[in-house]
Enzyme design. Structure first.
Site, PDB file in Angstrom:
ATOM      1  N   ALA A  13      18.532  -5.078  49.596  1.00 29.01           N
ATOM      2  CA  ALA A  13      17.673  -4.392  51.030  1.00 29.01           C
ATOM      3  C   ALA A  13      18.292  -3.297  51.559  1.00 29.01           C
ATOM      4  O   ALA A  13      18.159  -3.404  52.912  1.00 29.01           O
ATOM      5  CB  ALA A  13      16.960  -5.420  51.503  1.00 29.01           C
ATOM      6  N   GLY A  14      19.591  -2.746  51.295  1.00 29.96           N
ATOM      7  CA  GLY A  14      19.993  -1.631  51.810  1.00 29.96           C
ATOM      8  C   GLY A  14      19.275  -0.389  51.936  1.00 29.96           C
ATOM      9  O   GLY A  14      18.094  -0.531  51.617  1.00 29.96           O
ATOM     10  N   TRP A  16      18.924   2.621  50.208  1.00 26.09           N
ATOM     11  CA  TRP A  16      18.515   3.093  49.129  1.00 26.09           C
ATOM     12  C   TRP A  16      17.415   2.077  48.222  1.00 26.09           C
ATOM     13  O   TRP A  16      16.401   2.331  47.966  1.00 26.09           O
ATOM     14  CB  TRP A  16      19.531   3.435  48.105  1.00 26.09           C
ATOM     15  CG  TRP A  16      19.147   4.251  46.827  1.00 26.09           C
ATOM     16  CD1 TRP A  16      19.778   4.280  45.668  1.00 26.09           C
ATOM     17  CD2 TRP A  16      17.825   4.891  46.578  1.00 26.09           C
ATOM     18  NE1 TRP A  16      19.110   4.843  44.599  1.00 26.09           N
ATOM     19  CE2 TRP A  16      17.960   5.373  45.316  1.00 26.09           C
ATOM     20  CE3 TRP A  16      16.984   5.381  47.148  1.00 26.09           C
ATOM     21  CZ2 TRP A  16      17.088   6.024  44.634  1.00 26.09           C
ATOM     22  CZ3 TRP A  16      16.048   6.198  46.496  1.00 26.09           C
ATOM     23  CH2 TRP A  16      15.909   6.455  45.457  1.00 26.09           C
ATOM     24  N   TYR A  53      18.512  -1.079  58.243  1.00 28.19           N
ATOM     25  CA  TYR A  53      18.864  -0.037  57.245  1.00 28.19           C
ATOM     26  C   TYR A  53      17.517   1.040  57.186  1.00 28.19           C
ATOM     27  O   TYR A  53      17.923   2.162  56.720  1.00 28.19           O
ATOM     28  CB  TYR A  53      18.826  -0.491  56.078  1.00 28.19           C
ATOM     29  CG  TYR A  53      20.143  -1.543  55.675  1.00 28.19           C
ATOM     30  CD1 TYR A  53      21.456  -1.019  55.758  1.00 28.19           C
ATOM     31  CD2 TYR A  53      19.794  -2.912  55.666  1.00 28.19           C
ATOM     32  CE1 TYR A  53      22.400  -1.703  55.412  1.00 28.19           C
ATOM     33  CE2 TYR A  53      21.069  -3.925  55.756  1.00 28.19           C
ATOM     34  CZ  TYR A  53      22.372  -3.376  55.532  1.00 28.19           C
ATOM     35  OH  TYR A  53      23.356  -4.005  55.385  1.00 28.19           O
ATOM     36  N   LYS A 110      25.749   4.351  41.892  1.00 24.74           N
ATOM     37  CA  LYS A 110      26.298   5.499  41.268  1.00 24.74           C
ATOM     38  C   LYS A 110      27.735   5.189  41.473  1.00 24.74           C
ATOM     39  O   LYS A 110      28.365   5.461  42.596  1.00 24.74           O
ATOM     40  CB  LYS A 110      25.857   6.721  42.171  1.00 24.74           C
ATOM     41  CG  LYS A 110      24.475   6.919  41.565  1.00 24.74           C
ATOM     42  CD  LYS A 110      23.841   8.069  42.665  1.00 24.74           C
ATOM     43  CE  LYS A 110      22.509   8.538  42.317  1.00 24.74           C
ATOM     44  NZ  LYS A 110      21.829   9.526  43.082  1.00 24.74           N
ATOM     45  N   ALA A 144      18.277   8.631  50.782  1.00 27.45           N
ATOM     46  CA  ALA A 144      17.312   7.361  50.961  1.00 27.45           C
ATOM     47  C   ALA A 144      16.151   7.802  52.103  1.00 27.45           C
ATOM     48  O   ALA A 144      15.079   7.602  52.258  1.00 27.45           O
ATOM     49  CB  ALA A 144      17.764   6.128  51.432  1.00 27.45           C
ATOM     50  N   LYS A 195      29.739  13.157  41.586  1.00 34.78           N
ATOM     51  CA  LYS A 195      29.209  13.902  42.820  1.00 34.78           C
ATOM     52  C   LYS A 195      29.626  13.361  43.936  1.00 34.78           C
ATOM     53  O   LYS A 195      29.890  14.135  44.972  1.00 34.78           O
ATOM     54  CB  LYS A 195      27.798  13.996  42.829  1.00 34.78           C
ATOM     55  CG  LYS A 195      26.969  12.920  42.660  1.00 34.78           C
ATOM     56  CD  LYS A 195      26.532  12.319  44.145  1.00 34.78           C
ATOM     57  CE  LYS A 195      25.769  11.145  44.104  1.00 34.78           C
ATOM     58  NZ  LYS A 195      25.365  10.589  45.436  1.00 34.78           N
ATOM     59  N   ASP A 248      21.736  16.496  42.542  1.00 36.04           N
ATOM     60  CA  ASP A 248      22.331  15.344  43.222  1.00 36.04           C
ATOM     61  C   ASP A 248      23.429  15.886  43.851  1.00 36.04           C
ATOM     62  O   ASP A 248      23.740  15.679  45.126  1.00 36.04           O
ATOM     63  CB  ASP A 248      22.829  14.343  42.204  1.00 36.04           C
ATOM     64  CG  ASP A 248      22.862  12.973  43.208  1.00 36.04           C
ATOM     65  OD1 ASP A 248      22.726  12.996  44.440  1.00 36.04           O
ATOM     66  OD2 ASP A 248      22.996  11.846  42.387  1.00 36.04           O
ATOM     67  N   THR A 252      24.127  15.927  47.887  1.00 38.56           N
ATOM     68  CA  THR A 252      25.102  15.093  48.155  1.00 38.56           C
ATOM     69  C   THR A 252      26.393  15.810  48.943  1.00 38.56           C
ATOM     70  O   THR A 252      27.057  15.147  50.126  1.00 38.56           O
ATOM     71  CB  THR A 252      25.603  14.291  47.067  1.00 38.56           C
ATOM     72  OG1 THR A 252      24.631  13.676  46.688  1.00 38.56           O
ATOM     73  CG2 THR A 252      26.759  12.931  47.799  1.00 38.56           C
ATOM     74  N   ASN A 260      28.914  10.214  51.944  1.00 35.29           N
ATOM     75  CA  ASN A 260      30.410  10.476  51.191  1.00 35.29           C
ATOM     76  C   ASN A 260      30.620  11.922  51.875  1.00 35.29           C
ATOM     77  O   ASN A 260      31.966  12.139  52.311  1.00 35.29           O
ATOM     78  CB  ASN A 260      30.124  10.970  49.801  1.00 35.29           C
ATOM     79  CG  ASN A 260      30.011   9.449  48.927  1.00 35.29           C
ATOM     80  OD1 ASN A 260      31.287   9.041  48.641  1.00 35.29           O
ATOM     81  ND2 ASN A 260      28.909   9.113  48.538  1.00 35.29           N
TER      82      ASN A 260
END
Length: 336
Positions: A13-14, A16, A53, A110, A144, A195, A248, A252, A260
């Site tokens: 349940a983060g 994403w 979150y 990922k 997200a 990525k 992506d 990102t 990141n």
């Protein structure tokens, strides 16, 4: 005949996991969201909000939460794993005996596992003891917060079994969220892991004060090395020109919502890995760990990965971001 996916468990349940559960709920599916902490589950069940979150986002009433994995997995058509890549194996070992026999198993993570160098689908196949065609992966520009805010977005569902991919495609298609299918699981997973590493480099460049030309160069050359590695491992090179690859990568490397990129920016400003981690609420960006696995994959397959290797040395060998930039720009000229 295409199988039907109506009831799904999302384990994790983060940010994403919660956003993906919301998409499923908005697409008319019944969703059981597993949370590790009771207070997160209570907030979702009582107020339809994941305050920790995804604050401010109201979740559809078709989503219920639990801390009991057995309850979450009871009678579902598909199981979605929303835990970080380096913890998937440990978590899955505890869930394995609860998984419905023919449920489609879906990875949101990922990354490439440290030590084994396995992609997430390979970890699932090994630990859950299921055939590869039972496993699917989600990849693409998956920021997200934007998806939860119902901004128009698209993603890729990759699965060797095309019918399973199509069933998931229907299950997650909401008014603001579109899914495409792909059978190139290898390419989609390597693109998703790679990525994150290139995004760290782009963040470092931003932290050093460099602008759009530098970012565009890193994105383009990063895409080239991701593609080289993917092809060496059996991926379709065209995958890297699509949503799971270029799509992506651009999101990102460019968005302030990207963990990141923002983590790399702190390193570029001179912070240590520990300082950047502390500022990131105790979490290390996925690319910090994945760069080790990706560079080892490159070494084993004879693929040159200059940007990824430079990021690895900044994160793990004490190379400064400024020196990384000098090294990359002074590499010997060659044809593109």
């Amino acid at each position: 005949m295409t199988r039907r996916v109506q009831r799904l468990a999302v384990l994790g349940a983060g940010s994403w996991g919660t956003a993906f559960a919301k998409v499923l709920g908005d697409a008319g599916r019944e969703v059981i969201l597993w949370a590790r902490r009771p207070e997160v589950a209570a907030s979702i069940n009582e107020r339809h909000i994941n305050r920790d979150y995804m604050a401010g986002i109201v979740l559809p009433p078709t989503i219920t939460a639990t801390t009991d994995p057995a309850e979450a997995l009871d009678g579902v058509d598909a199981v979605v794993f929303g835990v970080p890549s380096q913890t998937l194996r440990e978590n899955l070992a505890g869930w394995r005996d609860l998984l419905p026999r023919d449920a489609t198993l879906v990875s949101l993570a990922k990354g490439v596992e440290l030590g084994t160098l396995k992609r997430m689908s390979e970890v699932i196949v090994e630990v859950a003891d299921v055939p590869p065609e039972q496993v699917a992966v989600v990849s693409g520009p998956n920021l997200a917060r934007e998806i939860a805010a119902e901004e128009p977005s698209a993603t890729v569902i990759a699965c060797i079994d095309h019918d399973r991919a199509v069933a998931l495609q229907h299950a997650i298609t909401a008014g603001y969220f579109k899914a495409y299918t792909n059978t190139d699981v290898i390419g989609c997973e390597l693109a998703g892991a790679g990525k994150n590493v290139i995004a760290l480099a782009c963040g470092m460049a931003a932290g050093l004060g460099y602008g759009d030309n530098t970012r565009a160069t890193l994105i383009t050359r990063g895409l080239a090395e991701m593609s080289r590695l993917g092809v060496a491992l059996g991926a379709d090179p065209l995958t890297f020109a699509g949503l799971a690859g270029l799509g992506d990568l651009v999101a990102t490397c460019s968005s302030p919502l990207s963990r990141n990129r923002t983590f790399g920016e702190r390193l570029g400003r001179g912070e240590t890995l520990a300082q950047a981690e502390e500022a990131n609420h105790g979490q290390v960006a996925e690319g910090v760990k994945s760069c080790l696995s990706i560079c080892e994959l490159g070494r084993r397959h004879g693929v040159e990965l200059p940007i990824s290797d430079a990021v690895r040395r900044v994160c793990h060998e004490g190379l400064s971001a400024a020196d990384m930039g000098k090294e990359l720009i002074t590499r010997a000229p060659r044809p593109e």
